[in-house]
Structures are given as C-alpha cells and as structure tokens.
Write a protein that holds these residues in place. Structure first.
Motif, PDB file in Angstrom:
ATOM      1  N   VAL A  78       0.843  -1.204   0.000  1.00  0.00           N
ATOM      2  CA  VAL A  78       0.000   0.000   0.000  1.00  0.00           C
ATOM      3  C   VAL A  78       0.877   1.252   0.000  1.00  0.00           C
ATOM      4  N   THR A  79       1.929   1.236   0.810  1.00  0.00           N
ATOM      5  CA  THR A  79       2.838   2.379   0.859  1.00  0.00           C
ATOM      6  C   THR A  79       3.497   2.609  -0.495  1.00  0.00           C
ATOM      7  N   ALA A  80       3.923   1.531  -1.159  1.00  0.00           N
ATOM      8  CA  ALA A  80       4.551   1.657  -2.477  1.00  0.00           C
ATOM      9  C   ALA A  80       3.571   2.230  -3.495  1.00  0.00           C
ATOM     10  N   VAL A  81       2.319   1.805  -3.451  1.00  0.00           N
ATOM     11  CA  VAL A  81       1.310   2.323  -4.382  1.00  0.00           C
ATOM     12  C   VAL A  81       1.072   3.812  -4.133  1.00  0.00           C
ATOM     13  N   ILE A  82       1.000   4.203  -2.868  1.00  0.00           N
ATOM     14  CA  ILE A  82       0.801   5.621  -2.538  1.00  0.00           C
ATOM     15  C   ILE A  82       1.975   6.445  -3.044  1.00  0.00           C
ATOM     16  N   LEU A  83       3.208   5.969  -2.805  1.00  0.00           N
ATOM     17  CA  LEU A  83       4.382   6.705  -3.272  1.00  0.00           C
ATOM     18  C   LEU A  83       4.424   6.778  -4.801  1.00  0.00           C
ATOM     19  N   GLY A  84       4.027   5.697  -5.465  1.00  0.00           N
ATOM     20  CA  GLY A  84       3.978   5.708  -6.921  1.00  0.00           C
ATOM     21  C   GLY A  84       2.976   6.716  -7.449  1.00  0.00           C
ATOM     22  N   VAL A  86       1.959   9.451  -5.901  1.00  0.00           N
ATOM     23  CA  VAL A  86       2.490  10.794  -5.639  1.00  0.00           C
ATOM     24  C   VAL A  86       3.569  11.137  -6.671  1.00  0.00           C
ATOM     25  N   ALA A  87       4.435  10.170  -6.972  1.00  0.00           N
ATOM     26  CA  ALA A  87       5.490  10.409  -7.967  1.00  0.00           C
ATOM     27  C   ALA A  87       4.883  10.712  -9.335  1.00  0.00           C
ATOM     28  N   HIS A  88       3.854   9.979  -9.715  1.00  0.00           N
ATOM     29  CA  HIS A  88       3.195  10.218 -11.004  1.00  0.00           C
ATOM     30  C   HIS A  88       2.553  11.602 -11.038  1.00  0.00           C
ATOM     31  N   ALA A  89       1.894  11.976  -9.954  1.00  0.00           N
ATOM     32  CA  ALA A  89       1.249  13.294  -9.899  1.00  0.00           C
ATOM     33  C   ALA A  89       2.286  14.411  -9.984  1.00  0.00           C
ATOM     34  N   LEU A  90       3.416  14.243  -9.324  1.00  0.00           N
ATOM     35  CA  LEU A  90       4.467  15.251  -9.382  1.00  0.00           C
ATOM     36  C   LEU A  90       5.048  15.350 -10.794  1.00  0.00           C
ATOM     37  N   ARG A  91       5.237  14.191 -11.446  1.00  0.00           N
ATOM     38  CA  ARG A  91       5.764  14.196 -12.811  1.00  0.00           C
ATOM     39  C   ARG A  91       4.805  14.917 -13.758  1.00  0.00           C
ATOM     40  N   GLU A  92       3.519  14.630 -13.642  1.00  0.00           N
ATOM     41  CA  GLU A  92       2.529  15.279 -14.505  1.00  0.00           C
ATOM     42  C   GLU A  92       2.449  16.780 -14.229  1.00  0.00           C
ATOM     43  N   ALA A  93       2.610  17.161 -12.967  1.00  0.00           N
ATOM     44  CA  ALA A  93       2.556  18.592 -12.633  1.00  0.00           C
ATOM     45  C   ALA A  93       3.763  19.326 -13.205  1.00  0.00           C
ATOM     46  N   GLY A  94       4.897  18.652 -13.326  1.00  0.00           N
ATOM     47  CA  GLY A  94       6.092  19.280 -13.849  1.00  0.00           C
ATOM     48  C   GLY A  94       6.211  19.236 -15.353  1.00  0.00           C
TER      49      GLY A  94
END
Length: 147
Positions: A78-84, A86-94
């Motif tokens: 679950v933690t890995a999915v949450i971090l993934g 967040v990483a995807h959202a940050l990449r899309e925002a950038g």
C-alpha cells in the motif's frame, strides 16, 4: 623627435603592466565566484540527500502505520502504491502543457493550412498524374525501355 623614443618604451611597459594587473584581478574575481558557487552547490546537494532520507523515514512511518491494520507485506505494498501515485502526480505537474491536436473529421476536407502552424497552404493536387515530357499520359514511375 629622438627625445621621444624613451617615452615609447615607457608606454609599452605601462600597457604590459596594466594588462597583467587586469588579468590578475579578473582571475582572482573568477576564483572567488567559483568558490562561492561550489559552496552553494555542496549545500544544495547535501540538502537533497537529507530530504531523500527524510522522505524514506516518512515512507517507513506510513508503512508502519498501515502495518497496524494489515499484514506487513500488504502495508509495504500500500505504501509503495501511494508513493507511486504521488510520484506520477508530481511528474505530470512538472510536465509542460502541450496544446491538444485539432479534431479531424474522417472523410472531411483537408484544413486550409497544415498543422505546423506556419500558415502555408497545401499545394494543389493535380486531377491526373503527370506524364513524361514528350509522351503525354505516360507513367513516370514505369521502367523506361529503349526500343
């Protein structure tokens, strides 16, 4: 005029001395700026490393909190999915925003200008394929035979 020859020698020495002083001054200034920038780069790098460890500690805390309710493997998943996520959202925002391609109508007419945005019209399409000069209607793609 001979009495001015010694001044010419003095002028050359003065110019050489001024050039040497200017070179040393510029070299010292560049060295000082480089020292300041190196220090700033080291501090930024150290800041990034510490932030990475802080993020790892936060991920561990989230995983341990999930482990209260779930088995350890599920909490880690679950933690890995949450971090993934967040990483995807940050990449899309950038990611830079790209304009969407214009909608095309299948079977419709070609637009007046190509999608390059240069505003140049498409060249006209001839009604019949061009012929070989001297032989009207001959296909220019067919093999040429001498008879």
């Amino acid at each position: 005029m001979e009495h001015l020859d010694h001044l010419e020698h003095l002028d050359k020495d003065l110019v050489d001395e001024l050039a040497q002083v200017a070179r040393e001054t510029v070299r010292d200034e560049l060295r000082e700026q480089g020292r300041k920038r190196r220090r700033a780069a080291v501090l930024y790098g150290a800041s990034g490393a510490v932030a990475l460890y802080a993020g790892a500690a936060l991920a561990l805390a989230v995983g341990l909190a999930w482990a209260i309710l779930l088995p350890a493997w599920a909490a880690a998943l679950v933690t890995a999915v949450i971090l993934g996520a967040v990483a995807h959202a940050l990449r899309e925002a950038g990611r830079p925003k790209r304009p969407h391609a214009p909608h095309r109508v299948i079977g419709g007419t070609a637009p007046g200008a190509p999608p390059s945005g240069l505003g140049l019209p498409y060249p006209p399409i001839p009604a019949e394929p061009p012929g070989v000069p001297g032989r009207p209607g001959a296909d220019p793609e067919s093999p040429h035979h001498r008879g």
